[in-house]
Write a protein that holds these residues in place. Structure first.
Motif, PDB file in Angstrom:
ATOM      1  N   TYR A  83      -6.727   6.909   2.348  1.00  0.00           N
ATOM      2  CA  TYR A  83      -5.697   7.693   1.759  1.00  0.00           C
ATOM      3  C   TYR A  83      -5.991   9.068   1.128  1.00  0.00           C
ATOM      4  O   TYR A  83      -6.894   9.065   0.459  1.00  0.00           O
ATOM      5  CB  TYR A  83      -5.358   6.343   0.557  1.00  0.00           C
ATOM      6  N   LYS A  94       2.210   8.044  -4.843  1.00  0.00           N
ATOM      7  CA  LYS A  94       2.648   6.805  -4.012  1.00  0.00           C
ATOM      8  C   LYS A  94       1.365   6.239  -3.344  1.00  0.00           C
ATOM      9  O   LYS A  94       1.364   5.160  -3.286  1.00  0.00           O
ATOM     10  CB  LYS A  94       3.495   7.220  -3.138  1.00  0.00           C
ATOM     11  N   ASN A  95       0.526   7.176  -2.960  1.00  0.00           N
ATOM     12  CA  ASN A  95      -0.915   6.424  -2.391  1.00  0.00           C
ATOM     13  C   ASN A  95      -1.694   5.832  -3.495  1.00  0.00           C
ATOM     14  O   ASN A  95      -2.117   4.777  -2.954  1.00  0.00           O
ATOM     15  CB  ASN A  95      -1.849   7.508  -1.721  1.00  0.00           C
ATOM     16  N   GLN A  97      -0.535   4.210  -6.122  1.00  0.00           N
ATOM     17  CA  GLN A  97       0.323   3.006  -6.016  1.00  0.00           C
ATOM     18  C   GLN A  97      -0.240   1.874  -5.082  1.00  0.00           C
ATOM     19  O   GLN A  97      -0.369   0.881  -5.138  1.00  0.00           O
ATOM     20  CB  GLN A  97       1.789   3.153  -6.554  1.00  0.00           C
ATOM     21  N   LYS A  98      -0.051   2.458  -3.796  1.00  0.00           N
ATOM     22  CA  LYS A  98      -0.351   1.592  -2.405  1.00  0.00           C
ATOM     23  C   LYS A  98      -1.727   0.914  -2.675  1.00  0.00           C
ATOM     24  O   LYS A  98      -1.926  -0.197  -2.081  1.00  0.00           O
ATOM     25  CB  LYS A  98      -0.309   2.466  -1.325  1.00  0.00           C
TER      26      LYS A  98
END
Length: 141
Positions: A83, A94-95, A97-98
């Motif tokens: 990531y 967003k990454n 969070q992932k």
């Protein structure tokens, strides 16, 4: 180039000069295409096939082929995908969070490399939780 069917340029380790002439291929072009297939020496090649698309398919001699874990009955661990967490100083929220992390965690990780996240050209996290971090403006010589 090879209009209707593939043409074998190297057969059982020997360059087919007639095939090279028919395909208007020089030795230098053949060597360039081999290097493009990560083959440094013509002597390492069992077969080289000029495909109808113009691509060169290379089959190396058995003793020159790259080994894979299966050759040794090894099953590697699942690696997942890396990531991007920072790209050119921009935080990829967003990454983060992932992967279930936040800016505070990211900042701690990047500080180990002597910088702030915003100073990084690239920060990645791979499936084995290994971090790659490079500061903007750094280059190897």
């Amino acid at each position: 180039m090879c209009a209707g069917k593939p043409r074998i340029l190297i057969y059982r380790g020997k360059i087919d000069e007639k095939a090279l002439i028919k395909e208007r291929f020089t030795i230098n072009e053949l060597e360039e295409r081999l290097r493009g297939n990560n083959v440094a020496s013509v002597g390492d090649v069992e077969y080289a096939i000029l495909e109808t698309s113009g691509q060169l398919t290379v089959i190396q001699k058995p003793n020159k082929r790259t080994t894979i874990p299966e050759d040794f009955n090894i099953m590697p661990e699942y690696e997942g995908i890396p990531y991007n967490l920072v790209v050119d100083g921009k935080i990829m929220e967003k990454n983060l969070q992932k992967i279930g992390k936040n800016y505070t965690w990211l900042k701690k990780q990047v500080e180990k490399f002597g910088m702030k996240p915003e100073e990084a050209l690239l920060v990645t996290l791979d499936g084995k939780d290994q971090i790659f971090c490079q500061k903007k403006g750094e280059k190897d010589v």
